[in-house]
Design a protein around this motif. Sequence first.
Motif, PDB file in Angstrom:
ATOM      1  N   GLU A 175     -17.453  -7.594  21.571  1.00  0.00           N
ATOM      2  CA  GLU A 175     -16.453  -7.290  20.545  1.00  0.00           C
ATOM      3  C   GLU A 175     -15.192  -8.111  20.767  1.00  0.00           C
ATOM      4  O   GLU A 175     -14.597  -8.625  19.813  1.00  0.00           O
ATOM      5  CB  GLU A 175     -16.130  -5.795  20.549  1.00  0.00           C
ATOM      6  N   LEU A 176     -14.791  -8.271  22.021  1.00  0.00           N
ATOM      7  CA  LEU A 176     -13.617  -9.077  22.334  1.00  0.00           C
ATOM      8  C   LEU A 176     -13.826 -10.530  21.894  1.00  0.00           C
ATOM      9  O   LEU A 176     -12.928 -11.156  21.330  1.00  0.00           O
ATOM     10  CB  LEU A 176     -13.311  -9.000  23.837  1.00  0.00           C
ATOM     11  N   GLU A 177     -15.008 -11.046  22.114  1.00  0.00           N
ATOM     12  CA  GLU A 177     -15.319 -12.414  21.695  1.00  0.00           C
ATOM     13  C   GLU A 177     -15.227 -12.553  20.166  1.00  0.00           C
ATOM     14  O   GLU A 177     -14.712 -13.546  19.652  1.00  0.00           O
ATOM     15  CB  GLU A 177     -16.718 -12.800  22.169  1.00  0.00           C
ATOM     16  N   GLN A 178     -15.698 -11.547  19.455  1.00  0.00           N
ATOM     17  CA  GLN A 178     -15.618 -11.573  17.993  1.00  0.00           C
ATOM     18  C   GLN A 178     -14.155 -11.538  17.535  1.00  0.00           C
ATOM     19  O   GLN A 178     -13.783 -12.229  16.580  1.00  0.00           O
ATOM     20  CB  GLN A 178     -16.397 -10.398  17.402  1.00  0.00           C
ATOM     21  N   ILE A 179     -13.350 -10.742  18.212  1.00  0.00           N
ATOM     22  CA  ILE A 179     -11.922 -10.673  17.879  1.00  0.00           C
ATOM     23  C   ILE A 179     -11.267 -12.036  18.088  1.00  0.00           C
ATOM     24  O   ILE A 179     -10.509 -12.513  17.235  1.00  0.00           O
ATOM     25  CB  ILE A 179     -11.216  -9.580  18.715  1.00  0.00           C
ATOM     26  N   VAL A 180     -11.566 -12.669  19.204  1.00  0.00           N
ATOM     27  CA  VAL A 180     -11.001 -13.989  19.489  1.00  0.00           C
ATOM     28  C   VAL A 180     -11.402 -14.977  18.399  1.00  0.00           C
ATOM     29  O   VAL A 180     -10.564 -15.745  17.895  1.00  0.00           O
ATOM     30  CB  VAL A 180     -11.439 -14.489  20.883  1.00  0.00           C
TER      31      VAL A 180
END
Length: 87
Positions: free
Chosen positions: A24-29
């Motif tokens: 999810e963090l990667e998608q946010i980035v």
Amino acid sequence: MAKKTTSINKDTTKTPSFEASMQELEQIVNRLESGELPLEEALNEFEHGVRLARVGQKTLQEAEQRVRILLKDDDDATPDEFIQEAE
């Protein structure tokens, strides 16, 4: 006769797995780097990303402590010594 499958309700307040949080963090980035989000939405995404990163960092620190315990020569050491209470 076919068996019925029952669905189990998942607790929505449960912390997601480390792997799911990092995904999810990667998608946010990726969304932030696209530059297509309105300012308020970008700030909300950034705030959520910071929370995910902090939880991930804490998870990694706890895992590192457990590994250190397992590698110690002290047979009396247990992971319970390092588990922190929820804030």
